[in-house]
Design an enzyme around this catalytic site. Structure first.
Site, PDB file in Angstrom:
ATOM      1  N   GLU A  89       3.845  -5.592   7.244  1.00 14.10           N
ATOM      2  CA  GLU A  89       3.267  -4.445   7.944  1.00 14.10           C
ATOM      3  C   GLU A  89       3.793  -4.295   9.372  1.00 14.10           C
ATOM      4  O   GLU A  89       3.897  -3.179   9.893  1.00 14.10           O
ATOM      5  CB  GLU A  89       1.737  -4.555   7.976  1.00 14.10           C
ATOM      6  CG  GLU A  89       1.041  -4.328   6.647  1.00 14.10           C
ATOM      7  CD  GLU A  89       0.927  -5.570   5.796  1.00 14.10           C
ATOM      8  OE1 GLU A  89       0.190  -5.543   4.799  1.00 14.10           O
ATOM      9  OE2 GLU A  89       1.584  -6.607   6.119  1.00 14.10           O
TER      10      GLU A  89
ATOM     11  N   GLU B 157      -2.155  -9.046  -0.391  1.00 17.77           N
ATOM     12  CA  GLU B 157      -3.585  -9.112  -0.087  1.00 17.77           C
ATOM     13  C   GLU B 157      -4.427  -9.034  -1.348  1.00 17.77           C
ATOM     14  O   GLU B 157      -5.430  -9.746  -1.487  1.00 17.77           O
ATOM     15  CB  GLU B 157      -3.951  -7.979   0.880  1.00 17.77           C
ATOM     16  CG  GLU B 157      -3.375  -8.182   2.275  1.00 17.77           C
ATOM     17  CD  GLU B 157      -3.554  -6.973   3.172  1.00 17.77           C
ATOM     18  OE1 GLU B 157      -3.981  -7.154   4.336  1.00 17.77           O
ATOM     19  OE2 GLU B 157      -3.268  -5.836   2.720  1.00 17.77           O
TER      20      GLU B 157
ATOM     21  N   ALA C  62       0.849  -1.187   0.000  1.00 17.13           N
ATOM     22  CA  ALA C  62       0.000   0.000   0.000  1.00 17.13           C
ATOM     23  C   ALA C  62       0.883   1.236   0.000  1.00 17.13           C
ATOM     24  O   ALA C  62       2.054   1.190   0.391  1.00 17.13           O
ATOM     25  CB  ALA C  62      -0.917   0.000   1.226  1.00 17.13           C
TER      26      ALA C  62
ATOM     27  N   GLY D 151      -0.212  -4.894   0.914  1.00 16.00           N
ATOM     28  CA  GLY D 151      -1.450  -4.809   0.151  1.00 16.00           C
ATOM     29  C   GLY D 151      -1.375  -5.535  -1.171  1.00 16.00           C
ATOM     30  O   GLY D 151      -2.389  -6.010  -1.689  1.00 16.00           O
TER      31      GLY D 151
END
Length: 292
Positions: free
Chosen positions: A166, A146, A100, A143
């Site tokens: 993360e 994910e 992300a 992300g």
């Protein structure tokens, strides 16, 4: 390893403001949609495979909110397109998606995140009725990992790397990483990856069940398109039923899942495609599905 993972992850952040991520002309899908962060096309001999390529090369395809909104828009277009039977999502040879966009998240407050339900619309990939294939080359971190796991099938290039780092940034996965990764690879490996931030390579991802196929880097997208074409040649209606049944296996007990499967199986007998498929088999000919 952890220090390398942290350094690599931080190096994958965008180097300039989100609004200036892509200076090239907006990409256009045949339906008329304009995109700044993704390339959207139809692929395959019959143009029946939707194709979405993440296109933030200088940020290694880090996922900003604008990019994910565009992915959702493209998925909506493909969902409504009767000629599309499957969808492929990919990035570049170097990175599927490096994570992300940290700069976009850095100054957010708890109130903003909770009150605005931050990242909620990123889940759109997992709710598409049509089968979605992730073609992962290079980094699929945070992300990016994910996003790949939201897809129904993951093909990996030989040099792909998956991870949820993360924890090294003082936070945890927020788009399904702790949930989908655990279901895919089991508690022990998922816990190790989430708590250490360590990555796994394509071979380890294949062995653990995270990906279904490993391909040469230059053949990955072609193989994913071929898989999409094979899926698209079947009944789109029945494919959606099959996808619903498989996904339910992660959320229901065995007894409940079997009951749902049986209901969906019975439902296929109300379709013209089920009649056509069985008739074609008996008559020893190729089925011609009408998605009805």
């Amino acid at each position: 390893m952890a220090l390398f993972c942290r350094a690599a992850y931080l190096l994958l952040k965008p180097s300039r403001p989100v609004a200036a991520c892509i200076s090239a002309a907006a990409r256009q899908y045949s339906s008329g949609g304009q995109y700044d962060y993704i390339i959207v096309e139809k692929r395959g001999e019959k143009q029946n495979v939707g194709f979405i390529q993440l296109n933030r090369p200088k940020a290694l395809n880090a996922l900003c909110d604008g990019l994910m909104s565009e992915v959702g828009q493209a998925l909506d277009d493909f969902e409504a397109d009767g000629g599309v039977g499957a969808i492929v999502i990919t990035g570049s040879d170097r990175a599927f998606a490096a994570g992300a966009d940290i700069k976009e998240m850095q100054n957010r407050t708890f109130q903003e995140c909770y009150g605005g339900n931050f990242l909620s619309h990123w889940n759109r990939v997992s709710t598409v009725k049509k089968p979605v294939i992730a073609a992962v080359n290079g980094f699929a971190l945070g992300g990016g990992c994910e996003l790949a796991m939201m897809c129904d099938i993951i093909y990996a290039g030989e040099k792909a790397q998956f991870g949820q780092p993360e924890i090294l940034l003082g936070t945890i996965p927020g788009a399904g990483g702790t949930q989908r990764l655990t279901r895919a690879v089991g508690k022990s490996l998922a816990m190790e990856m989430v708590l250490t931030g360590d990555k796994i390579n394509a071979q380890e991802a294949k062995q653990s069940g995270l990906v279904s196929k490993i391909c040469p880097v230059d053949q990955l997208v072609l193989e994913a398109i071929k898989c999409g074409e094979k899926i698209a040649s079947n009944s789109k209606l029945v494919s959606a039923m099959a996808k619903e049944a498989v996904n339910a296996a992660y959320e229901l007990t065995l007894a409940e899942g079997n009951r749902l499967e049986k209901r969906l199986f019975h439902s296929t007998f109300a379709t013209e495609d089920r009649k056509e498929g069985m008739s074609a088999f008996v008559e020893k000919r190729q089925a011609s599905f009408k998605d009805k």
